[in-house]
Design an enzyme around this catalytic site. Structure first.
Site, PDB file in Angstrom:
ATOM      1  N   PRO A   1       9.243 -10.784  16.533  1.00 53.22           N
ATOM      2  CA  PRO A   1       9.958 -12.071  16.460  1.00 53.22           C
ATOM      3  C   PRO A   1      10.163 -12.563  15.032  1.00 53.22           C
ATOM      4  CG  PRO A   1       7.766 -12.354  17.459  1.00 53.22           C
ATOM      5  CD  PRO A   1       7.971 -10.886  17.249  1.00 53.22           C
TER       6      PRO A   1
ATOM      7  N   LYS B   1      10.721 -10.672  12.360  1.00 52.84           N
ATOM      8  CA  LYS B   1      11.864  -9.931  11.796  1.00 52.84           C
ATOM      9  C   LYS B   1      13.168 -10.471  12.374  1.00 52.84           C
ATOM     10  CE  LYS B   1       9.665  -5.597  10.666  1.00 52.84           C
ATOM     11  NZ  LYS B   1       9.569  -4.167  10.911  1.00 52.84           N
TER      12      LYS B   1
ATOM     13  N   ASP C   1      12.307  -0.462   8.163  1.00 52.56           N
ATOM     14  CA  ASP C   1      10.958   0.092   8.081  1.00 52.56           C
ATOM     15  C   ASP C   1      10.435  -0.253   6.694  1.00 52.56           C
ATOM     16  OD1 ASP C   1       8.965   1.682   9.530  1.00 52.56           O
ATOM     17  OD2 ASP C   1       9.108   3.004   7.802  1.00 52.56           O
ATOM     18  N   SER C   2       9.152  -0.547   6.604  1.00 53.74           N
ATOM     19  CA  SER C   2       8.627  -0.996   5.316  1.00 53.74           C
ATOM     20  C   SER C   2       7.172  -0.607   5.161  1.00 53.74           C
ATOM     21  CB  SER C   2       8.776  -2.514   5.206  1.00 53.74           C
ATOM     22  OG  SER C   2       8.096  -3.146   6.269  1.00 53.74           O
TER      23      SER C   2
ATOM     24  N   TYR D   1      -0.652  -6.500   3.829  1.00 53.57           N
ATOM     25  CA  TYR D   1      -1.304  -6.277   2.535  1.00 53.57           C
ATOM     26  C   TYR D   1      -1.082  -7.433   1.555  1.00 53.57           C
ATOM     27  CZ  TYR D   1      -1.617  -1.484   4.317  1.00 53.57           C
ATOM     28  OH  TYR D   1      -1.901  -0.380   5.087  1.00 53.57           O
ATOM     29  N   ASP D   2      -0.415  -8.492   1.974  1.00 51.51           N
ATOM     30  CA  ASP D   2      -0.116  -9.589   1.046  1.00 51.51           C
ATOM     31  C   ASP D   2      -1.346 -10.113   0.287  1.00 51.51           C
ATOM     32  OD1 ASP D   2       2.683  -9.866   1.158  1.00 51.51           O
ATOM     33  OD2 ASP D   2       2.561 -10.952   3.052  1.00 51.51           O
TER      34      ASP D   2
HETATM   35  P1  IMP Z   1       6.933  -2.089   9.791  1.00 48.40           P
HETATM   36  O1  IMP Z   1       8.034  -2.236   8.806  1.00 48.40           O
HETATM   37  O2  IMP Z   1       7.007  -3.090  10.890  1.00 48.40           O
HETATM   38  O3  IMP Z   1       6.792  -0.678  10.259  1.00 48.40           O
HETATM   39  O4  IMP Z   1       5.566  -2.476   9.067  1.00 48.40           O
HETATM   40  C1  IMP Z   1       5.018  -1.738   8.057  1.00 48.40           C
HETATM   41  C2  IMP Z   1       3.671  -2.242   7.571  1.00 48.40           C
HETATM   42  O5  IMP Z   1       3.775  -2.341   6.154  1.00 48.40           O
HETATM   43  C3  IMP Z   1       3.205  -3.612   8.048  1.00 48.40           C
HETATM   44  O6  IMP Z   1       2.430  -3.518   9.206  1.00 48.40           O
HETATM   45  C4  IMP Z   1       2.346  -4.052   6.870  1.00 48.40           C
HETATM   46  O7  IMP Z   1       1.062  -3.472   6.958  1.00 48.40           O
HETATM   47  C5  IMP Z   1       3.060  -3.444   5.683  1.00 48.40           C
HETATM   48  N1  IMP Z   1       4.025  -4.406   5.092  1.00 48.40           N
HETATM   49  C6  IMP Z   1       5.380  -4.328   5.106  1.00 48.40           C
HETATM   50  N2  IMP Z   1       5.929  -5.390   4.475  1.00 48.40           N
HETATM   51  C7  IMP Z   1       4.894  -6.156   4.084  1.00 48.40           C
HETATM   52  C8  IMP Z   1       4.831  -7.419   3.413  1.00 48.40           C
HETATM   53  O8  IMP Z   1       5.827  -8.071   3.070  1.00 48.40           O
HETATM   54  N3  IMP Z   1       3.580  -7.890   3.191  1.00 48.40           N
HETATM   55  C9  IMP Z   1       2.454  -7.236   3.564  1.00 48.40           C
HETATM   56  N4  IMP Z   1       2.453  -6.088   4.213  1.00 48.40           N
HETATM   57  C10 IMP Z   1       3.674  -5.529   4.467  1.00 48.40           C
END
Ligand code: IMP
Length: 195
Positions: free
Chosen positions: A12, A14, A71-72, A155-156
Site C-alpha cells: 500500500p 508503494k 525493485d529496490s 535499512y533507513d
Molecule cells: P522491494 O523493493 O519491495 O523488493 O524491497 C527491497 C528491500 O530493500 C526492502 O525490504 C528494504 O529492506 C530495502 N529498501 C528498499 N528501499 C529502502 C528504503 O528507502 N529504505 C530502507 N530500506 C529500503
C-alpha cells in the site's frame, strides 16, 4: 479519459507513492490486487532491473495493459554490494532489525571512508503495446554505527546522509533525494513526454 496502469505490487505504501506522482499526469494507478491478478513470480534475477522486469512482464502477460513494477535494495561497498537483490530477505530473515544488526556487525572495525553504500531503485514500465522502459534511481550515503531515527523502514536507521540517518528525515525530505523518488520522477517525465 484517464490512462489506466497496474502497479505490480500489493504494497500500500508503494501504491500511494506511485499515485501521488502519476495521478496529476492523468494516470489511474490500480494495484495488482484491484486488477484481480493474484500472482507472485519468483524474483530470481541478479539485478534490481531484472527483478522489476520479471514482476512487470508477469502482470503484463495476463492483463495486456500498461504495467509498472519496481525493485529496490541496499548495496554496501565493503560487503561487495550485499545485501543487494537479497535486501528484503537478507540472512534468511525478513526482519528489519536483524538485517540492520547483521550489516553493522559485518562492518565492525571498517573505517568511515570504507562504509560507503547506496540505495538503488529500478522501475520497469510496460506500455499498452508491450514496449518496455527502465528507470534507475540511486541514493548515496554510508553505513553508520548504530540505528538512528524512527521514520522510514528497512535499512533507513543505519543509512547515513551527512550527519542524519534516512530514518531521521521527514518523508518529504527523503522523497526529494531518494532512489525511489528519483526513479519515479524519471518515469513521470517519460510518461508525460510519451503519451
Ligand atoms: P522491494 O523493493 O519491495 O523488493 O524491497 C527491497 C528491500 O530493500 C526492502 O525490504 C528494504 O529492506 C530495502 N529498501 C528498499 N528501499 C529502502 C528504503 O528507502 N529504505 C530502507 N530500506 C529500503
Amino acid at each position: 479519459m484517464k490512462r489506466k496502469m497496474i502497479l505490480a505490487s500489493s504494497n500500500p505504501n508503494k501504491l500511494r507513492e506511485f499515485r501521488e506522482i502519476l495521478e496529476p499526469l492523468g494516470c489511474e494507478v490500480i494495484s495488482q490486487k484491484e486488477a484481480g491478478i493474484d500472482i507472485d513470480p519468483e524474483e530470481n534475477g541478479s539485478t534490481f532491473e531484472e527483478n522489476s522486469a520479471i514482476k512487470a512482464r508477469a502482470v503484463y502477460n495476463i492483463a495486456k495493459c500498461a504495467v509498472i513494477a519496481d525493485d529496490s535494495g541496499l548495496e554496501v561497498d565493503a560487503l561487495g554490494g550485499e545485501p543487494g537483490v537479497y535486501s528484503a530477505r537478507y540472512c534468511g530473515t525478513r526482519d528489519d532489525k536483524a538485517h540492520n544488526d547483521a550489516v553493522l556487525k559485518k562492518l565492525e572495525g571498517v573505517p568511515d571512508s570504507e562504509r560507503t553504500a547506496r540505495f538503488v531503485a529500478a522501475i520497469t514500465y510496460i506500455d499498452d503495446s508491450g514496449r518496455e522502459s527502465h528507470f534507475i534511481g540511486k541514493f548515496e550515503g554510508r553505513i553508520g554505527y548504530e540505528e538512528r531515527g524512527k521514520n522510514g523502514f528497512g535499512y533507513d536507521p543505519i543509512f547515513m546522509v551527512g550527519d542524519v540517518s534516512s530514518a531521521e528525515m521527514s518523508p518529504e525530505e527523503k522523497n526529494a533525494v531518494s532512489h525511489r523518488g528519483k526513479a519515479l520522477r524519471e518515469l513521470a517525465r517519460f510518461i508525460s513526454e510519451n503519451h
